[in-house]
Design a protein around this motif. Structure first.
Motif, PDB file in Angstrom:
ATOM      1  N   ASP A 116     -10.551  -4.641 -20.756  1.00 56.98           N
ATOM      2  CA  ASP A 116      -9.392  -3.888 -21.246  1.00 56.98           C
ATOM      3  C   ASP A 116      -8.613  -4.680 -22.287  1.00 56.98           C
ATOM      4  N   HIS A 117      -8.334  -4.039 -23.385  1.00 55.40           N
ATOM      5  CA  HIS A 117      -7.470  -4.609 -24.422  1.00 55.40           C
ATOM      6  C   HIS A 117      -7.109  -3.496 -25.393  1.00 55.40           C
ATOM      7  N   THR A 118      -6.149  -3.764 -26.269  1.00 54.34           N
ATOM      8  CA  THR A 118      -5.792  -2.788 -27.292  1.00 54.34           C
ATOM      9  C   THR A 118      -5.816  -3.478 -28.649  1.00 54.34           C
ATOM     10  N   TYR A 119      -6.830  -3.189 -29.421  1.00 55.55           N
ATOM     11  CA  TYR A 119      -7.073  -3.728 -30.758  1.00 55.55           C
ATOM     12  C   TYR A 119      -7.295  -5.242 -30.777  1.00 55.55           C
ATOM     13  N   SER A 120      -6.421  -6.017 -30.195  1.00 55.25           N
ATOM     14  CA  SER A 120      -6.618  -7.464 -30.211  1.00 55.25           C
ATOM     15  C   SER A 120      -6.212  -8.055 -28.869  1.00 55.25           C
ATOM     16  N   GLY A 121      -7.203  -8.475 -28.120  1.00 51.83           N
ATOM     17  CA  GLY A 121      -6.930  -9.057 -26.808  1.00 51.83           C
ATOM     18  C   GLY A 121      -6.206 -10.392 -26.902  1.00 51.83           C
ATOM     19  N   ARG A 122      -6.318 -11.044 -28.067  1.00 55.88           N
ATOM     20  CA  ARG A 122      -5.713 -12.363 -28.229  1.00 55.88           C
ATOM     21  C   ARG A 122      -4.219 -12.284 -28.541  1.00 55.88           C
ATOM     22  N   THR A 123      -3.806 -11.184 -29.188  1.00 55.48           N
ATOM     23  CA  THR A 123      -2.416 -11.131 -29.663  1.00 55.48           C
ATOM     24  C   THR A 123      -1.570 -10.004 -29.047  1.00 55.48           C
ATOM     25  N   LEU A 124      -2.165  -8.857 -28.756  1.00 55.43           N
ATOM     26  CA  LEU A 124      -1.371  -7.691 -28.344  1.00 55.43           C
ATOM     27  C   LEU A 124      -1.427  -7.502 -26.825  1.00 55.43           C
ATOM     28  N   HIS A 125      -0.290  -7.693 -26.196  1.00 56.19           N
ATOM     29  CA  HIS A 125      -0.192  -7.541 -24.742  1.00 56.19           C
ATOM     30  C   HIS A 125      -0.060  -6.069 -24.364  1.00 56.19           C
ATOM     31  N   ASP A 126       0.653  -5.307 -25.202  1.00 60.95           N
ATOM     32  CA  ASP A 126       0.822  -3.870 -24.944  1.00 60.95           C
ATOM     33  C   ASP A 126       1.207  -3.193 -26.260  1.00 60.95           C
ATOM     34  N   VAL A 127       0.687  -1.993 -26.472  1.00 62.94           N
ATOM     35  CA  VAL A 127       1.044  -1.186 -27.643  1.00 62.94           C
ATOM     36  C   VAL A 127       1.603   0.135 -27.123  1.00 62.94           C
ATOM     37  N   ARG A 128       2.802   0.485 -27.606  1.00 55.62           N
ATOM     38  CA  ARG A 128       3.412   1.739 -27.156  1.00 55.62           C
ATOM     39  C   ARG A 128       3.769   2.629 -28.354  1.00 55.62           C
ATOM     40  N   VAL A 129       3.591   3.923 -28.144  1.00 53.94           N
ATOM     41  CA  VAL A 129       4.070   4.905 -29.108  1.00 53.94           C
ATOM     42  C   VAL A 129       5.034   5.811 -28.354  1.00 53.94           C
ATOM     43  N   ASN A 130       6.246   5.860 -28.840  1.00 54.70           N
ATOM     44  CA  ASN A 130       7.312   6.639 -28.174  1.00 54.70           C
ATOM     45  C   ASN A 130       7.389   6.321 -26.681  1.00 54.70           C
ATOM     46  N   GLY A 131       7.299   5.040 -26.391  1.00 51.65           N
ATOM     47  CA  GLY A 131       7.527   4.567 -25.025  1.00 51.65           C
ATOM     48  C   GLY A 131       6.311   4.586 -24.114  1.00 51.65           C
ATOM     49  N   GLU A 132       5.207   5.172 -24.564  1.00 52.95           N
ATOM     50  CA  GLU A 132       4.015   5.241 -23.709  1.00 52.95           C
ATOM     51  C   GLU A 132       2.953   4.279 -24.215  1.00 52.95           C
ATOM     52  N   SER A 133       2.313   3.545 -23.297  1.00 48.43           N
ATOM     53  CA  SER A 133       1.215   2.664 -23.691  1.00 48.43           C
ATOM     54  C   SER A 133       0.077   3.513 -24.243  1.00 48.43           C
ATOM     55  N   PHE A 134      -0.439   3.090 -25.389  1.00 57.62           N
ATOM     56  CA  PHE A 134      -1.550   3.802 -26.031  1.00 57.62           C
ATOM     57  C   PHE A 134      -2.784   2.908 -26.027  1.00 57.62           C
ATOM     58  N   SER A 135      -3.915   3.509 -25.693  1.00 57.48           N
ATOM     59  CA  SER A 135      -5.214   2.842 -25.816  1.00 57.48           C
ATOM     60  C   SER A 135      -5.708   3.001 -27.251  1.00 57.48           C
ATOM     61  N   GLU A 136      -6.795   2.308 -27.562  1.00 53.31           N
ATOM     62  CA  GLU A 136      -7.412   2.494 -28.877  1.00 53.31           C
ATOM     63  C   GLU A 136      -7.829   3.956 -29.066  1.00 53.31           C
ATOM     64  N   ALA A 137      -8.322   4.577 -27.994  1.00 56.02           N
ATOM     65  CA  ALA A 137      -8.771   5.970 -28.113  1.00 56.02           C
ATOM     66  C   ALA A 137      -7.606   6.872 -28.531  1.00 56.02           C
ATOM     67  N   GLU A 138      -6.436   6.647 -27.936  1.00 50.64           N
ATOM     68  CA  GLU A 138      -5.294   7.500 -28.268  1.00 50.64           C
ATOM     69  C   GLU A 138      -4.765   7.205 -29.670  1.00 50.64           C
ATOM     70  N   LEU A 139      -4.680   5.922 -30.011  1.00 47.39           N
ATOM     71  CA  LEU A 139      -4.231   5.565 -31.366  1.00 47.39           C
ATOM     72  C   LEU A 139      -5.168   6.173 -32.408  1.00 47.39           C
ATOM     73  N   ASN A 140      -6.485   5.992 -32.181  1.00 48.02           N
ATOM     74  CA  ASN A 140      -7.451   6.457 -33.177  1.00 48.02           C
ATOM     75  C   ASN A 140      -7.514   7.984 -33.225  1.00 48.02           C
ATOM     76  N   ALA A 141      -7.333   8.624 -32.073  1.00 45.28           N
ATOM     77  CA  ALA A 141      -7.310  10.089 -32.055  1.00 45.28           C
ATOM     78  C   ALA A 141      -6.100  10.610 -32.828  1.00 45.28           C
ATOM     79  N   ALA A 142      -4.981   9.896 -32.710  1.00 42.60           N
ATOM     80  CA  ALA A 142      -3.783  10.315 -33.446  1.00 42.60           C
ATOM     81  C   ALA A 142      -3.955  10.078 -34.951  1.00 42.60           C
ATOM     82  N   VAL A 143      -4.666   9.004 -35.314  1.00 45.71           N
ATOM     83  CA  VAL A 143      -4.998   8.791 -36.735  1.00 45.71           C
ATOM     84  C   VAL A 143      -5.829   9.975 -37.232  1.00 45.71           C
ATOM     85  N   ALA A 144      -6.851  10.348 -36.456  1.00 43.69           N
ATOM     86  CA  ALA A 144      -7.696  11.496 -36.833  1.00 43.69           C
ATOM     87  C   ALA A 144      -6.854  12.766 -36.934  1.00 43.69           C
ATOM     88  N   GLY A 145      -5.891  12.891 -36.035  1.00 45.96           N
ATOM     89  CA  GLY A 145      -5.029  14.078 -36.026  1.00 45.96           C
ATOM     90  C   GLY A 145      -4.231  14.240 -37.306  1.00 45.96           C
TER      91      GLY A 145
END
Ligand SMILES: [Zn+2]
Length: 274
Positions: A116-145
């Motif tokens: 488990d990690h989000t984009y960079s396991g070495r630097t990013l402990h957690d990534v949130r969009v509007n308060g919710e943790s986002f996985s790579e799948a959600e970030l990338n799906a929103a980019v596609a959106g």
């Protein structure tokens, strides 16, 4: 219909340990082969589902892992790094009808999830969009959106499949392994995984016209928790970034892609922390 396939490595069947996904390890050549064959399964399924062309984006690590000679000759391959500004979605545009995610994994901090990690396991402990943790799948799906492109298929471990199924409207999922821990899984045999991915890709592409793009409502608050405060010092260099905690940065925008670019900028800056 043009099909875009983003292929990561941590969610490929037969892969559970960090050594398997790290260039330079003796296991890495085999992981590249496993990754290539799952990409091929998705390409084959896409054409069976009615694709007119397929672009595969190598989305793991240094992003030149897929074995070109072994890749289905009908597909084009995007490779190399750093891929900016869209990274795992590099090359996507409104001309694509659907995006498929193969070999994906759970967000940083997910329990019993393989690597488990989000984009960079070495630097990013957690990534949130509007308060919710986002996985790579959600970030990338929103980019596609943002291009009006829906996600039709997510394959990987059981945890990311569960998240994708809940979050992405109409998406099909293929769980190729069950995570027992961060480096432990019970996996399908690679051949069984490929058969399920092929079938899933065919169904996803065949049913793509019924899918809705993933468009979380704006405005957007992009936040990261870094691993160390020194990384946050560097991330604060990004104009418009606000430091809301010793290791936390915030960027607010109406434009999802602008927020995503800021996230990548933070990640690249943070990687320079000594
Ligand atoms: Zn990866």
């Amino acid at each position: 219909m043009k099909v875009f396939i983003s292929v990561d490595m941590e969610g490929i069947a037969g892969i559970a340990h960090g050594r398997q996904v790290s260039r330079g390890s003796d296991d890495y050549p085999e992981s590249r082969r496993l990754m290539t064959e799952e990409a091929n399964a998705a390409v084959a399924g896409s054409f069976e589902g009615g694709a007119s062309s397929v672009v595969v984006n190598d989305s793991h690590g240094d992003m030149y892992n897929l074995l070109q000679e072994a890749l289905d000759a009908r597909a084009e391959l995007t490779l190399g790094s750093p891929k900016v500004p869209l990274s795992m979605m590099q090359g996507l545009g409104p001309e694509f009808g659907v995006a498929l995610f193969v070999g994906y994994h759970a967000a940083a901090g997910t329990e019993a999830a393989v690597l488990d990690h989000t984009y960079s396991g070495r630097t990013l402990h957690d990534v949130r969009v509007n308060g919710e943790s986002f996985s790579e799948a959600e970030l990338n799906a929103a980019v596609a959106g943002t291009f009006g492109v829906p996600v039709g298929l997510v394959t990987g471990d059981d945890k990311i499949c569960e998240v994708a199924f809940k979050r992405l409207p109409g998406v099909r999922t293929v769980a190729v392994k069950e995570g027992y821990g961060a480096a432990v899984a019970r996996s399908l045999h690679p051949s069984a995984a490929r058969a399920a991915i092929r079938e899933g890709a065919a169904a996803a592409v065949g049913g793509a016209s019924d899918l809705e793009p993933f468009r979380p409502p704006g405005p957007y608050r992009f936040e990261v928790d870094l691993m160390r405060s020194g990384m946050a010092d560097l991330c604060f260099l990004v104009p418009g970034s606000r430091r809301t905690g010793p290791r936390t940065l915030l960027f607010e925008t109406e434009d999802f892609l602008e927020g995503f670019r800021c996230l990548l900028a933070w990640m690249y800056l943070a990687s320079n922390d000594s």
